[in-house]
Design an enzyme around this catalytic site. Structure first.
Site, PDB file in Angstrom:
ATOM      1  N   ALA A  32       0.868  -1.140  -0.038  1.00 56.63           N
ATOM      2  CA  ALA A  32      -0.088   0.056  -0.062  1.00 56.63           C
ATOM      3  C   ALA A  32       0.914   1.348   0.084  1.00 56.63           C
ATOM      4  O   ALA A  32       0.650   2.314  -0.591  1.00 56.63           O
ATOM      5  CB  ALA A  32      -0.826   0.041   1.346  1.00 56.63           C
ATOM      6  N   ASP A  35       2.360   1.564  -3.341  1.00 57.84           N
ATOM      7  CA  ASP A  35       1.436   2.102  -4.477  1.00 57.84           C
ATOM      8  C   ASP A  35       1.279   3.662  -4.174  1.00 57.84           C
ATOM      9  O   ASP A  35       1.098   4.366  -5.008  1.00 57.84           O
ATOM     10  CB  ASP A  35       0.045   1.329  -4.340  1.00 57.84           C
ATOM     11  CG  ASP A  35       0.218  -0.052  -4.815  1.00 57.84           C
ATOM     12  OD1 ASP A  35      -0.789  -0.877  -4.342  1.00 57.84           O
ATOM     13  OD2 ASP A  35       1.235  -0.284  -5.593  1.00 57.84           O
ATOM     14  N   SER A  80      31.162 -16.752 -27.732  1.00 59.05           N
ATOM     15  CA  SER A  80      30.627 -17.645 -27.155  1.00 59.05           C
ATOM     16  C   SER A  80      31.186 -18.621 -25.930  1.00 59.05           C
ATOM     17  O   SER A  80      32.386 -18.156 -26.068  1.00 59.05           O
ATOM     18  CB  SER A  80      29.779 -18.625 -28.249  1.00 59.05           C
ATOM     19  OG  SER A  80      30.986 -18.916 -29.032  1.00 59.05           O
ATOM     20  N   LEU A  81      30.935 -19.435 -25.676  1.00 56.90           N
ATOM     21  CA  LEU A  81      31.855 -20.273 -24.843  1.00 56.90           C
ATOM     22  C   LEU A  81      31.833 -21.864 -25.385  1.00 56.90           C
ATOM     23  O   LEU A  81      31.098 -22.280 -26.082  1.00 56.90           O
ATOM     24  CB  LEU A  81      31.096 -20.534 -23.485  1.00 56.90           C
ATOM     25  CG  LEU A  81      31.104 -19.351 -22.343  1.00 56.90           C
ATOM     26  CD1 LEU A  81      30.325 -19.600 -21.195  1.00 56.90           C
ATOM     27  CD2 LEU A  81      32.542 -18.757 -22.242  1.00 56.90           C
ATOM     28  N   LYS A 112      24.669 -21.876 -15.858  1.00 57.82           N
ATOM     29  CA  LYS A 112      24.656 -21.312 -16.888  1.00 57.82           C
ATOM     30  C   LYS A 112      23.132 -21.249 -17.182  1.00 57.82           C
ATOM     31  O   LYS A 112      22.451 -21.942 -17.233  1.00 57.82           O
ATOM     32  CB  LYS A 112      25.075 -22.443 -18.022  1.00 57.82           C
ATOM     33  CG  LYS A 112      25.353 -21.790 -19.345  1.00 57.82           C
ATOM     34  CD  LYS A 112      25.850 -22.907 -20.024  1.00 57.82           C
ATOM     35  CE  LYS A 112      25.882 -22.544 -21.555  1.00 57.82           C
ATOM     36  NZ  LYS A 112      24.572 -21.936 -22.238  1.00 57.82           N
ATOM     37  N   LYS A 289      34.889 -20.077 -15.192  1.00 59.53           N
ATOM     38  CA  LYS A 289      35.950 -19.134 -15.648  1.00 59.53           C
ATOM     39  C   LYS A 289      37.155 -19.179 -14.647  1.00 59.53           C
ATOM     40  O   LYS A 289      37.078 -18.980 -13.530  1.00 59.53           O
ATOM     41  CB  LYS A 289      35.285 -17.748 -15.582  1.00 59.53           C
ATOM     42  CG  LYS A 289      33.923 -17.663 -16.580  1.00 59.53           C
ATOM     43  CD  LYS A 289      33.463 -16.365 -16.357  1.00 59.53           C
ATOM     44  CE  LYS A 289      31.909 -16.426 -17.073  1.00 59.53           C
ATOM     45  NZ  LYS A 289      31.108 -14.953 -17.061  1.00 59.53           N
ATOM     46  N   CYS A 407      19.833 -37.389 -55.830  1.00 61.80           N
ATOM     47  CA  CYS A 407      19.405 -36.294 -54.956  1.00 61.80           C
ATOM     48  C   CYS A 407      17.729 -36.322 -55.003  1.00 61.80           C
ATOM     49  O   CYS A 407      17.152 -36.231 -56.027  1.00 61.80           O
ATOM     50  CB  CYS A 407      19.860 -34.898 -55.635  1.00 61.80           C
ATOM     51  SG  CYS A 407      19.160 -33.287 -54.913  1.00 61.80           S
ATOM     52  N   CYS A 431      20.636 -27.439 -58.507  1.00 65.09           N
ATOM     53  CA  CYS A 431      19.767 -28.113 -57.586  1.00 65.09           C
ATOM     54  C   CYS A 431      18.953 -27.108 -56.738  1.00 65.09           C
ATOM     55  O   CYS A 431      19.397 -26.242 -56.443  1.00 65.09           O
ATOM     56  CB  CYS A 431      20.549 -29.006 -56.581  1.00 65.09           C
ATOM     57  SG  CYS A 431      19.301 -29.833 -55.087  1.00 65.09           S
TER      58      CYS A 431
END
EC number: 6.5.1.2
Length: 670
Positions: A32, A35, A80-81, A112, A289, A407, A431
């Site tokens: 309250a 707010d 990235s890792l 992660k 890390k 194919c 193709c």
């Protein structure tokens, strides 16, 4: 109290309450009272809109919907890792890095998070912008959406922060928020999200930030990005840098822990995996890390990942289902890949109905037949694959999987090159399956860079039989393009104009655009600089190709095969007939390669010279053009609005020239 003073006080007070609630999980006032404060602030801002602060909590509700996301180039690539999947693989990782550091490394470990990686930029402690990871170099501008995430500070706490700070972390959707979102969707008869990661990604990429604001996303910081000035004093361990981020007001996982050796890392991994389901967010492993920033510097990076970090992934989840059939797909390079059609099964948070079988060797190794009961795994929780069969459940009518001789798309012969596991269609650009991917590649940013020629446009052009080869792109008219979905005359006219502009390119970009197997940007540039002309390159044999830098026997074989196919030569000839052209590469004596052995870097905006042209002309003089500044850089070309690369070059004592000096150098060398 004056309105501005009360607005400042309310903004600061409410932001503190938000931090207590959303970051520290410790509400500091009754609902309250909260707010009452927020309603008072809204009232004051409504009466005095010019006094609304950028850090106001009322600015988190979302704004105007966007037409599309703008692109942002990261100040430093978001890498990235690499992954490990077992204790043995982690021990091998440890051995690799411990051999390269001055003393035995210790580690900082954390869950992660399975969400969406973002970069957030602060200037003078105030939120400025945010971007997705994208391809690691360029991401989407999601600033307005990230602003709505209540756990992300709009103003940093304290006053001991650098003038420019980039923070990297993961946007996630907590499990409770995910369940509530799906409950609302279910009640409305709407489609449900399959997992929290998809929900987080979909919520963050809403063009209407008001939708994002309604989704209760969370955020955890996991690293510092760019800090300026670079001389700003930072903690000398990754763990302590995370604690600094926490002090500045960022949520950092409570599960972060320092580990001194392999056994303690494995114990941490086991503990987190055991408690995985009790966490309030989805994870798919732990990130390990090297803790010492000095050791991180000693270890450095490989192409797209740091050597000093790895993701120790949890075992993939597995389920049993029925193999109902096998389809064969054809990729851009002609690879024919068997794809298992499965009785749908829920694995690792998603419903899986297809899985890769890789190649004929893998089918033989598994001994799998159509009708078998199979074990499906989501490798790395991403790519579904069949890992085994349940032999005692094989039915009497199980059928052998027959690899096609021709194919499935164009009926050309399928061949398997000695020493390769993959079978390939020999149809080339003839193709249709290869044609779609080949034309997408030809029009892509690193090839001819046709603005507005996206994947969906290419697919429609081929499906409507407006285009059969890359050369047909240059015959398109605006009226023909208007036949495509969502293509009015204005858009069609713009696309035709973009195609016309793309006719003038460089020899190396043209070669790259042909999509010859294993011929990337660097190899294409080496081929262009070695052969100088298309005619000489087309006439070359494998022995000649091998003389080019970075071209080995396999790439030479791919080149000879490509130019031996009549339909490929026909496409190349039609491209030239259509007007595709590039500046002539003049014969240059070895002694005339004035920049041979030098490494150059371009930064900022070049106003008189196209960046790709500048790169090509420097390469023609023997220079290697790199993407980042280091102590090995010989010269930096600084255009307008040059940023952190210029600062780093100045700190390292690297020679810096402007665009005028570059133009003069190129002119003198011609």
């Amino acid at each position: 109290m004056h309105a501005i003073e009360e607005i400042k006080q309310l903004t600061e007070t409410i932001n503190e309450h938000n931090h207590s609630y959303y970051v520290e999980d410790s509400p500091s006032v009754p609902d309250a009272e909260y707010d009452r404060l927020i309603n008072r602030l809204k009232q004051l801002e409504g009466e005095n809109p010019h006094l609304c602060l950028p850090t106001s909590p009322t600015q988190r509700v979302g704004g105007m919907a966007l037409a599309k996301f703008d692109q942002i180039t990261h100040l430093k690539p978001m890498l990235s890792l690499d992954n490990v999947f077992s204790e043995e693989e982690f021990e091998a990782f440890y051995k690799r890095i411990s051999d390269k550091t001055s003393e035995a490394p210790t580690f900082c470990c954390e869950p992660k998070l399975d969400g969406l990686a973002v970069s957030i930029l602060y200037r003078d402690g105030v939120y400025e912008r945010a971007a997705t990871r994208g391809d690691g170099t360029t991401g989407e501008d999601i600033s307005e959406n990230v602003r709505t995430i209540l756990s992300i500070p709009l103003k940093l706490r304290g006053d001991n922060f650098p003038p420019l700070l980039e923070v990297r972390g993961e946007v996630i959707m907590p499990k409770k928020a995910f369940d509530a979102l799906n409950d609302r969707a279910r009640a409305k008869g709407e489609k449900l999200f399959v997992n929290p990661r998809n929900a987080a990604a979909g919520s963050l990429r809403q063009l209407d930030s008001k939708i994002t604001a309604s989704r209760a996303l969370g955020f955890y910081a996991y690293a510092l990005g760019v800090v300026e000035p670079e001389t700003w004093a930072l903690a000398d361990t990754h763990y302590d840098q995370l604690m600094q981020l926490r002090a500045w007001g960022f949520p950092v996982s409570a599960e972060v822990k320092q580990c001194g050796d392999v056994s303690s890392v494995v114990a941490y991994y086991t503990d987190i995996m055991t408690r995985r389901d009790s966490l309030d967010y989805e994870i798919d492993g732990v990130v390990i890390k090297v803790d010492s920033i000095e050791h991180q510097g000693q270890l450095g990076f490989v192409a797209k990942a740091p050597r000093w970090a790895t993701a120790f992934k949890f075992p993939a989840q597995e389920e049993v289902t029925l193999l109902e059939g096998v389809d064969f797909q054809v990729g851009r390079t002609g690879a024919v890949t068997p794809v298992a059609r499965l009785k749908p099964v829920f694995v690792g948070g998603v419903t899986v109905s297809n899985a890769t079988l890789h190649n004929a060797d893998e089918i033989a190794r598994l001994g799998v037949k159509v009708g078998d009961t199979v074990i499906v795994r989501r490798a790395g929780d991403v790519i579904p694959q069949i890992v085994a069969i349940v032999a005692d459940k094989r039915p009497d009518d199980a059928r052998e999987i027959e690899f096609p001789d021709t194919c499935p798309v164009c009926n050309s012969m399928v061949e398997r090159v000695e020493g390769e596991a993959v079978a390939r269609c020999t149809g080339g650009l003839f193709c249709e399956a290869q044609r779609k991917e080949a034309i997408k590649h030809f029009a892509s940013r690193k090839a001819l860079d046709i603005d507005g020629m996206g994947d969906k446009v290419v697919e429609q052009l081929i499906d409507k039989e407006l285009v059969e080869s890359p050369a047909d792109l240059f015959k398109l008219t605006a009226s023909a393009i208007t036949m495509l979905d969502r293509m009015g005359m204005k858009s069609a006219t713009n696309l035709v104009a973009a195609i016309e502009v793309a006719k003038t390119t460089t020899f190396s970009r043209f070669l790259y655009g042909l999509g010859i197997r294993e011929v990337g940007e660097a190899t294409a540039a080496n081929l262009a600089n070695y052969f100088k002309t298309l005619d000489k390159l087309k006439a070359a044999d494998a022995e000649s190709f091998i003389k080019v830098d970075d071209v080995g026997t396999i790439v030479a074989q791919h080149l000879t095969h490509f130019f031996a196919q009549p339909h490929n030569l026909e496409v190349v000839d039609k491209l030239i007939e259509a007007g595709v052209n590039w500046p002539e590469i003049e014969e240059v004596a070895e002694e005339s390669l004035s920049l041979k052995g030098q490494t150059w870097v371009l930064t900022g905006t070049l106003t008189q010279l196209n960046r790709n042209d500048a790169k090509a002309r420097l390469q023609a003089l023997g220079a290697k053009v790199a993407g980042s500044v280091s102590k090995n850089t010989d010269c930096l070309v600084a255009g307008e609005a040059a940023g952190s690369k210029l600062t780093k070059a100045q700190d390292l004592g690297v020679k810096v020239i402007d665009e005028e000096a570059l133009l003069q150098l190129l002119s003198d060398s011609e």
